[in-house]
Design an enzyme around this catalytic site. Structure first.
Site, PDB file in Angstrom:
ATOM      1  N   LYS A 101       0.806  -1.233   0.000  1.00 57.32           N
ATOM      2  CA  LYS A 101       0.000   0.000   0.000  1.00 57.32           C
ATOM      3  C   LYS A 101       0.832   1.272   0.000  1.00 57.32           C
ATOM      4  O   LYS A 101       0.480   2.245  -0.677  1.00 57.32           O
ATOM      5  CB  LYS A 101      -0.961  -0.014   1.188  1.00 57.32           C
ATOM      6  CG  LYS A 101      -2.010  -1.090   1.041  1.00 57.32           C
ATOM      7  CD  LYS A 101      -2.946  -1.150   2.207  1.00 57.32           C
ATOM      8  CE  LYS A 101      -3.910  -2.305   1.991  1.00 57.32           C
ATOM      9  NZ  LYS A 101      -4.960  -2.388   2.992  1.00 57.32           N
ATOM     10  N   ASP A 137      -9.587   2.323   2.772  1.00 58.42           N
ATOM     11  CA  ASP A 137      -9.444   1.646   4.069  1.00 58.42           C
ATOM     12  C   ASP A 137      -9.956   2.503   5.235  1.00 58.42           C
ATOM     13  O   ASP A 137     -10.576   1.982   6.163  1.00 58.42           O
ATOM     14  CB  ASP A 137      -7.968   1.305   4.335  1.00 58.42           C
ATOM     15  CG  ASP A 137      -7.530   0.036   3.623  1.00 58.42           C
ATOM     16  OD1 ASP A 137      -8.383  -0.821   3.326  1.00 58.42           O
ATOM     17  OD2 ASP A 137      -6.312  -0.105   3.372  1.00 58.42           O
TER      18      ASP A 137
HETATM   19  P1  NAP Z   1       1.932  -3.138   5.982  1.00 61.18           P
HETATM   20  O1  NAP Z   1       1.855  -1.860   5.191  1.00 61.18           O
HETATM   21  O2  NAP Z   1       2.976  -4.129   5.638  1.00 61.18           O
HETATM   22  O3  NAP Z   1       2.055  -2.688   7.522  1.00 61.18           O
HETATM   23  C1  NAP Z   1       2.767  -3.336   8.428  1.00 61.18           C
HETATM   24  C2  NAP Z   1       2.626  -2.630   9.815  1.00 61.18           C
HETATM   25  O4  NAP Z   1       2.616  -3.655  10.778  1.00 61.18           O
HETATM   26  C3  NAP Z   1       3.789  -1.730  10.129  1.00 61.18           C
HETATM   27  O5  NAP Z   1       3.350  -0.742  11.017  1.00 61.18           O
HETATM   28  C4  NAP Z   1       4.769  -2.689  10.796  1.00 61.18           C
HETATM   29  O6  NAP Z   1       5.649  -2.060  11.702  1.00 61.18           O
HETATM   30  C5  NAP Z   1       3.800  -3.569  11.568  1.00 61.18           C
HETATM   31  N1  NAP Z   1       4.329  -4.920  11.748  1.00 61.18           N
HETATM   32  C6  NAP Z   1       4.642  -5.825  10.789  1.00 61.18           C
HETATM   33  N2  NAP Z   1       5.067  -6.953  11.337  1.00 61.18           N
HETATM   34  C7  NAP Z   1       5.040  -6.759  12.690  1.00 61.18           C
HETATM   35  C8  NAP Z   1       5.382  -7.579  13.795  1.00 61.18           C
HETATM   36  N3  NAP Z   1       5.834  -8.825  13.630  1.00 61.18           N
HETATM   37  N4  NAP Z   1       5.244  -7.076  15.035  1.00 61.18           N
HETATM   38  C9  NAP Z   1       4.779  -5.806  15.203  1.00 61.18           C
HETATM   39  N5  NAP Z   1       4.452  -4.976  14.201  1.00 61.18           N
HETATM   40  C10 NAP Z   1       4.574  -5.463  12.941  1.00 61.18           C
HETATM   41  O7  NAP Z   1       0.567  -3.924   5.964  1.00 61.18           O
HETATM   42  P2  NAP Z   1      -0.903  -3.374   5.647  1.00 61.18           P
HETATM   43  O8  NAP Z   1      -1.164  -3.483   4.205  1.00 61.18           O
HETATM   44  O9  NAP Z   1      -1.101  -2.079   6.316  1.00 61.18           O
HETATM   45  O10 NAP Z   1      -1.815  -4.492   6.349  1.00 61.18           O
HETATM   46  C11 NAP Z   1      -1.799  -4.698   7.737  1.00 61.18           C
HETATM   47  C12 NAP Z   1      -2.831  -5.744   8.100  1.00 61.18           C
HETATM   48  O11 NAP Z   1      -4.149  -5.219   7.994  1.00 61.18           O
HETATM   49  C13 NAP Z   1      -2.819  -6.995   7.222  1.00 61.18           C
HETATM   50  O12 NAP Z   1      -3.041  -8.107   8.034  1.00 61.18           O
HETATM   51  C14 NAP Z   1      -3.999  -6.803   6.308  1.00 61.18           C
HETATM   52  O13 NAP Z   1      -4.539  -8.024   5.842  1.00 61.18           O
HETATM   53  C15 NAP Z   1      -4.957  -6.109   7.241  1.00 61.18           C
HETATM   54  N6  NAP Z   1      -5.962  -5.321   6.509  1.00 61.18           N
HETATM   55  C16 NAP Z   1      -7.260  -5.716   6.537  1.00 61.18           C
HETATM   56  C17 NAP Z   1      -8.223  -4.971   5.882  1.00 61.18           C
HETATM   57  C18 NAP Z   1      -9.660  -5.385   5.931  1.00 61.18           C
HETATM   58  O14 NAP Z   1     -10.415  -4.948   5.076  1.00 61.18           O
HETATM   59  N7  NAP Z   1     -10.053  -6.166   6.899  1.00 61.18           N
HETATM   60  C19 NAP Z   1      -7.878  -3.830   5.166  1.00 61.18           C
HETATM   61  C20 NAP Z   1      -6.558  -3.456   5.146  1.00 61.18           C
HETATM   62  C21 NAP Z   1      -5.595  -4.211   5.817  1.00 61.18           C
HETATM   63  P3  NAP Z   1       7.056  -1.427  11.234  1.00 61.18           P
HETATM   64  O15 NAP Z   1       6.728  -0.049  10.728  1.00 61.18           O
HETATM   65  O16 NAP Z   1       7.902  -1.434  12.442  1.00 61.18           O
HETATM   66  O17 NAP Z   1       7.588  -2.326  10.132  1.00 61.18           O
END
Ligand code: NAP
Length: 320
Positions: A101, A137
């Site tokens: 994203k 989102d």
């Molecule tokens: P992303 O851009 O990769 O964001 C990752 C975030 O999570 C960053 O803040 C990262 O921290 C943190 N993170 C990653 N691994 C971690 C760990 N092991 N421990 C602690 N923090 C961690 O991902 P995204 O696209 O935003 O998606 C995030 C989640 O939301 C996914 O599971 C996605 O499926 C879900 N989601 C769901 C919906 C829905 O409609 N239900 C919509 C959007 C997203 P750092 O900055 O330190 O790397």
């Protein structure tokens, strides 16, 4: 993709299939006999879990739009190429999920206000070989919280874990626009939460009614720091990918949760995440990300087709 696979795609549910960058490179060959043709997709890594295909295909059928939505396994280092191919193909648009994203933000040709604000994109429409990025989102989250907990974000003190990610950015901006009572940004990499807080500070300058606690804070993902904040929090949001694998730990220890908390996990899946099991143990209310998926997906559909999404068909497809 092999002929065998192609036949399966045609006869079975194409939405269970997963394409790759290699398919996109020779898309005419990979997709020539798929009927109706694939003109929408989700790009992600991982992507197998995504329920967007079943939800969006239900919407297309209900709207009598003769095309399909498919999932593509695109790795972080493949996104640029995948988006380049997309410009020249007959796609209406795509969704982007983890981890694309934020990276996509600098790789599209235009962005609307929702995407520019968040610096992140979850929806692209293709117009005249141009990629136009949007973000649904934040609004999807808002609607999901309202439907799950019958409250408005503007009345809540919110702790957002994963504030440094694409989803975290979109949710944080939405909370700021709603002028929620209080927002605590939590991130594993603290500096990202701090930088986001600086951008959002003007939205939290005014006083609100709920006591003396600072209205906007950035804190590290550490138990002692979280514990101090949680007495002044109503809604805890997980916007990290923790929970996507059943063996993942909770982003917040269950012992910190209390009955007054509402817990919204953006992650959705067939089994309860460790965070939501913790909510049950604490006697707190919890909800997974299915309703957010529904609402952000309905908004994406409206962007692609400039019409209202058939939300009941989408809801039924997810059994929300
Ligand atoms: P992303 O851009 O990769 O964001 C990752 C975030 O999570 C960053 O803040 C990262 O921290 C943190 N993170 C990653 N691994 C971690 C760990 N092991 N421990 C602690 N923090 C961690 O991902 P995204 O696209 O935003 O998606 C995030 C989640 O939301 C996914 O599971 C996605 O499926 C879900 N989601 C769901 C919906 C829905 O409609 N239900 C919509 C959007 C997203 P750092 O900055 O330190 O790397």
């Amino acid at each position: 993709m092999s002929c065998d696979l192609r036949d399966r795609v045609r006869q079975e549910q194409p939405t269970t299939e997963r394409y790759t960058l290699a398919d996109l490179e020779k898309w005419e060959e990979a997709a020539y006999d798929i009927d109706p043709s694939i003109r929408l997709a989700v790009f992600g890594d991982p992507v197998a879990h995504s329920l967007s295909p079943q939800m969006q295909n239900a919407a297309l059928r209900a709207s009598k739009i003769d095309m399909q939505y498919a999932r593509f396994h695109i790795r972080a280092n493949e996104l640029r190429s995948a988006l380049r191919f997309l410009r020249d193909l007959d796609f209406i648009g795509i969704n982007l999920t983890v981890p694309h994203k934020i990276a996509a933000f600098t790789q599209v040709d235009e962005t609307d206000e929702s995407a520019s604000r968040a610096g992140a994109i979850n929806t692209i429409r293709v117009r005249d070989k141009k990629l136009i990025g949007s973000n649904t989102d934040g609004e999807g989250f808002l609607r999901a919280v309202r439907s799950e907990f019958s409250v408005d974000v503007r009345d809540l003190r919110v702790m957002l874990i994963g504030a440094g990610g694409g989803t975290g950015h979109a949710i944080a901006w939405q909370c700021a626009l709603e002028n929620c009572e209080r927002l605590v940004l939590v991130n594993r990499t603290y500096e990202k939460a701090q930088a986001l807080a600086e951008h959002l500070r003007p939205y939290f300058a005014g006083p609100r009614v709920l006591g003396p606690a600072t209205r906007l804070e950035a804190v590290a993902l550490e138990e002692s720091a979280l514990r101090i904040q949680l007495a002044d929090i109503d809604l805890i949001v997980n916007a990290t990918p923790l929970g996507m694998n059943p063996s993942d730990p909770s982003p917040i220890p269950a012992r910190l949760l209390a009955p007054h908390h509402m817990i919204f996990d953006c992650v959705y899946g067939p089994s309860k995440t460790s965070l939501l099991r913790g909510a049950d143990e604490a006697g707190a209310r919890g909800a997974n990300g299915l309703s957010m998926l529904l609402h952000q997906g309905a908004l994406s559909f409206s962007i692609w087709f400039d019409r209202e999404a058939p939300i009941e068909a989408m809801r039924n497809a997810l059994a929300v």
